[in-house]
Enzyme design. Sequence first.
Site: not given
Length: 266
Positions: A10, A12, A213
């Site tokens: 990922d 961001d 996250d």
Amino acid sequence: MESIHIIFTDLDGTLLDHDTYSFADAAPALRLLSQKRYPLVICTSKTRAEIEAVREKIGNADPFISENGGAVFIPRGYFTVPVGRDCGDYLVIELGTPYDHLRAALGDIRSKTGCAVIGFGDMSVEEVARDAGLDRASARLARMREYDEPFVVPDPACVDRVLAEIEALGLRSTWGGRYFHLTGDNDKGRAVSLLADLFREEYGTVTTVGLGDSKNDLPMLAAVDVAVLVQKPDGSYEETDREVVHADGVGPDGWNRAVIQILEKI
Ligand SMILES: [Mg+2]
């Protein structure tokens, strides 16, 4: 021979800092990956145009997955056996629903629920820049959407109704840490599985590693051999039943430690 590790990540809040979008803390692990020549596959809710800008900054030339699994882009000539539709410098495998369809659905949801729902398509470049903390050029790239509409529901009392209406339309919503995302019947996991199979066809046995996250990363983490969650800015981790490595650090700092740890274990 040791098996090739394919790293799916990922951006961001994971490889990029949640607030500053910097990957500086992950530089040592990025160097190690390129020394070992292990593929680094970006798998994000960001657009193709945004990913291209990040790939250029970190010197990445591997395939990537845009807009929450909306499409898999494979640089031409990357795999021995070409798979996908011709699309400029890439072969593309589309899994997502076209953006126009998602925008129309957002309009239907608005009139059915009577709730305000504000997507990137309703915002100017300046508004996206201000809201997402991006510079103007990056905000322009963030608005070049193909398969995923980030949106906000300003009234908290409306959220459940809006999400239920999305489901009723046969579409999906997920949370990326800053925005809800409206997509078709796709997620990061399906795209990762598909691409992992192509890597297996090319290299034989591979070990897949995924780092994320947020909630929208869980399908990706379910699809890899080694799953890593990095800390959120408040020090917490996304909750999941899957067995995961909890990286010791927030965002790119946790990413750096986890990747080095995994690669040193080999
Ligand atoms: Mg994230």
